[in-house]
Enzyme design. Structure first.
Site, mmCIF file in Angstrom:
data_model
loop_
_atom_site.group_PDB
_atom_site.id
_atom_site.type_symbol
_atom_site.label_atom_id
_atom_site.label_comp_id
_atom_site.label_asym_id
_atom_site.label_seq_id
_atom_site.Cartn_x
_atom_site.Cartn_y
_atom_site.Cartn_z
ATOM 1 N N CYS A 78 0.836 -1.213 0.000
ATOM 2 C CA CYS A 78 0.000 0.000 0.000
ATOM 3 C C CYS A 78 0.869 1.261 0.000
ATOM 4 O O CYS A 78 1.488 1.582 -0.998
ATOM 5 C CB CYS A 78 -0.982 -0.039 1.169
ATOM 6 N N HIS A 166 -3.682 -5.119 0.571
ATOM 7 C CA HIS A 166 -3.177 -5.610 1.864
ATOM 8 C C HIS A 166 -3.234 -7.136 1.912
ATOM 9 O O HIS A 166 -4.320 -7.716 2.070
ATOM 10 C CB HIS A 166 -4.001 -5.016 3.005
ATOM 11 N N GLU A 168 -2.141 -8.966 4.287
ATOM 12 C CA GLU A 168 -2.187 -9.428 5.672
ATOM 13 C C GLU A 168 -3.596 -9.620 6.211
ATOM 14 O O GLU A 168 -3.788 -10.323 7.213
ATOM 15 C CB GLU A 168 -1.413 -8.450 6.587
#
Length: 508
Positions: A78, A166, A168
Site C-alpha cells: 500500500c 493488503h 495481511e
C-alpha cells in the site's frame, strides 16, 4: 536468527503483517520506519507497511532504503508500494476512483515469483486514496484490478516487489500465499521458527546472559508471567526467586489457588498478603491513570522490600509481551498512550536491577503455544488475560474492599458460568465491570436503588483488535438472574457490545 524486518509507517494493519509472517514459522520484528539499523546481516527481507499518510503529504514518512533496496529482498505494501514508486521517479496522484474494501485481480503475471500459484480473479483488500499513476521505466506491472492498473509491480533486475492491496488481512484470500512467496521463495527463509526452537534458543540465551546471577520475578497468576517463570526456571533453576503479591484486586480465591499451582510446578515462590497497603494507596482515587500509578508504586514498594530479603539479586524478570512494546512506541516516537503498560518503561533507579524479558518478542497466542510446549497445564495456559492493575480498573470510581468483594462475586459467577456452558474457550477475554451507577429495581415488592454491573466478553487473537462475543441470549439471561439473585447490592446487569477499535477491551 533469520529475520524479516517490517518498517512501520503507522498503519492499523502493521501488526497483522507480523502475525501472518509468523504463521509461516518465520521470525519478524516491527520497527519504526526511521529506526532502520545499520547492520542488516541477519535480515533476510524487508516489508514496508501501509500508512494513514499520503506520499504526497509534506510530512510523509520517508525511510532511508539505501542499504536495502536492490540489496535485500523488499516488499512494499500500500503506502510502501507508493513510496518506492514515487521515490524512484514514478508519480502518485489522488485516485479518480477511490478503492476501499474488496476488489479482484483482473490481471496476474503468474511467472512472477511473488504471485506464484495465485488464482485467477483472486479477491484482495484495498484501502487507499492515492494511486500509482506512472511507474519508472524499469518497473513492471505484475497485477491489476478493474479500477487500479498498478495493483502490483516488480523492479527489473531487483528482488523489489510491491502491491497496492493488503495481503495481511483475511479478506485477501491468497494473502498468506503471497507473503509465503515473498518470505520463503524470494527471501529464502527456512520456516524453522517454532515453539520448540524458541524454547531451546531462549533457555540457551538466558543461561549465557544471566550466568549464576539471581533473578527475581513478580508472578501475577497470568499466562505471561507464568510462561516467563517456567522459561527462567528451566534456565537457572533455584536462582529464580518468584514473588506473588496479593494486591487485593485479584479474582475470587485467585491468590490461594494460583500459589498452590506454582508450587506444584516446582517454582521457588513466596506469597505476600499486601491487600491493606494497596487499598490504602487507592483510597479516594477515581482517575484511571492515577489508579494505575498508585498500584504500580505500591507494587514496587512491596516488591522492593521482599527482593531485599534475597541477597545479591542482579536481575528483575518481567512478562512483557510484544503488543506491550508495540503500543508503547510509535513511528513518531513515544505514542499518545491509550493507557500505561505496567511492564514497559523500566524501574525506579533505586532498585538497581537489570531487566530480563524472555517474552518481549511474542504475541499472546504465541506465548500460549510456548507454554503448551513447556508442559504447563491447560488450566493456566488457557486462562483469559487479566490486567496488571486487576479489578481496580474494572471498578469505575473509587476502590473500597466492599466494592472489590462485590465484583469478585459477580466475576466468579460469570467466569464459572462460561466454563460450565463450554463457552470459556470460545471467548478471548471476559470481565465484569462495576459501574458508578445506581438504578431503581423491584425485589420482593420493595423498591431498590442498587448497583449496575456490565458483562464484557470479546473474541480476539492477540488483543490488538477485538470483537464483542455473541454469547447466547439464554446464557446471558441465566448469568444475569444468578448475579441479581446471589449478589446483594446488584439489581441490574448489562452487556457490552462494542468492539476494539473504537472501544478498548477494558473500560479503564
Amino acid at each position: 536468527m533469520e529475520k524479516i524486518l517490517i518498517l512501520d509507517f503507522g498503519s492499523q494493519y502493521t501488526q497483522l503483517i507480523a502475525r501472518r509472517v509468523r504463521e509461516l514459522n518465520v521470525y519478524c520484528e516491527i520497527i519504526p520506519y526511521n529506526k532502520v539499523p545499520k547492520a542488516l546481516n541477519e535480515i533476510k527481507g524487508v516489508i514496508l507497511s501501509g500508512s494513514p499518510f499520503s506520499v504526497r503529504d509534506e510530512n510523509a514518512p520517508s525511510p532511508d532504503l539505501t542499504n536495502i533496496k536492490g540489496t535485500i529482498p523488499l516488499l512494499g505494501v500500500c503506502y510502501g508500494a507508493q513510496f518506492i514508486a514515487q521515490s524512484s521517479g514514478g508519480n502518485v496522484l489522488p485516485s479518480k476512483i477511490r478503492e476501499y474494501g474488496r476488489a479482484n485481480l483482473s490481471f496476474i503475471n503468474k511467472t512472477s515469483d511473488l504471485l506464484l500459484n495465485i488464482s485467477d480473479n483472486s479477491q484482495v483488500w484495498m484501502s487507499h486514496g492515492d494511486t500509482i499513476a506512472e511507474l519508472p521505466s524499469n518497473f513492471e506491472v505484475i497485477a491489476s484490478t478493474k479500477d487500479v492498473k498498478v495493483a502490483g509491480y516488480k523492479v527489473t533486475n531487483e528482488n523489489t516487489y510491491a502491491i497496492q492491496f493488503h495481503p495481511e488481512v483475511y479478506h485477501t484470500t491468497d494473502g498468506l500465499s503471497i507473503l509465503k512467496n515473498f518470505v520463503v521463495h524470494i527471501c529464502g527463509c527456512s520456516q524453522n521458527w517454532t515453539p520448540d526452537s524458541f524454547i531451546d534458543s531462549t533457555i540457551r540465551n538466558l543461561k549465557e546472559k544471566i550466568g549464576n546471577d539471581k533473578v527475581v520475578l513478580g508472578l501475577s497468576g497470568g499466562v505471561d508471567s507464568t510462561v516467563a517463570g517456567m522459561l527462567l526456571h528451566k534456565a537457572i533453576g533455584k536462582n529464580l526467586y518468584c514473588i506473588f503479591v496479593d494486591n487485593g484486586l485479584l479474582r475470587k480465591d485467585e491468590f490461594e489457588n494460583v500459589l498452590h499451582s506454582y508450587k506444584d510446578f516446582g517454582l521457588n515462590v513466596i506469597g505476600i498478603d499486601a491487600k491493606a497497603l494497596f487499598y490504602a494507596a487507592l483510597k479516594g482515587i477515581t482517575e484511571p491513570e492515577e489508579k494505575r500509578k498508585a498500584i504500580g508504586k505500591t507494587f514496587i514498594d512491596v516488591f522492593d522490600k521482599e527482593a531485599h530479603q534475597i541477597e545479591n539479586v542482579k536481575w528483575l524478570a518481567q512478562g512483557t509481551i510484544y503488543p506491550d512494546v508495540i503500543e508503547s512506541v510509535s513511528v513518531n516516537g513515544p505514542s499518545a498512550k491509550i493507557k500505561s503498560h505496567h511492564n514497559v518503561g523500566g524501574l525506579p533507579d533505586f532498585m538497581k536491577l537489570k531487566i530480563v524479558e524472555p517474552l518481549n518478542t511474542l504475541f499472546k497466542d504465541e506465548v500460549r503455544k510456548i507454554g503448551k510446549a513447556l508442559g504447563i497445564s491447560n488450566d493456566l495456559i488457557g486462562r483469559h488475560p487479566f490486567p496488571g492493575p486487576g479489578l481496580a480498573i474494572r471498578i469505575l470510581g473509587d476502590i473500597t474492599p466492599e466494592k472489590v468483594t462485590l465484583l469478585q462475586k459477580v466475576d466468579a459467577i460469570f467466569i464459572d458460568g462460561l466454563k460450565k456452558a463450554n463457552l470459556y474457550h470460545e471467548v478471548w477475554q471476559a470481565a465484569a465491570i462495576l459501574l458508578p451507577v445506581q438504578s431503581v429495581g423491584v425485589m420482593g415488592d420493595e423498591r431498590t436503588y442498587d448497583n449496575v454491573v456490565c458483562l464484557r466478553a470479546v473474541s480476539s487473537t492477540d488483543g490488538m483488535t477485538a470483537d464483542w462475543s455473541h454469547l447466547p441470549y439464554d446464557f446471558l439471561s441465566l448469568i444475569s438472574n444468578e448475579v441479581i439473585n446471589k449478589v446483594k447490592g446488584i439489581n441490574r446487569v448489562v452487556y457490552d457490545i462494542s468492539s476494539k477499535p473504537p472501544a478498548t477491551i477494558e473500560w479503564e
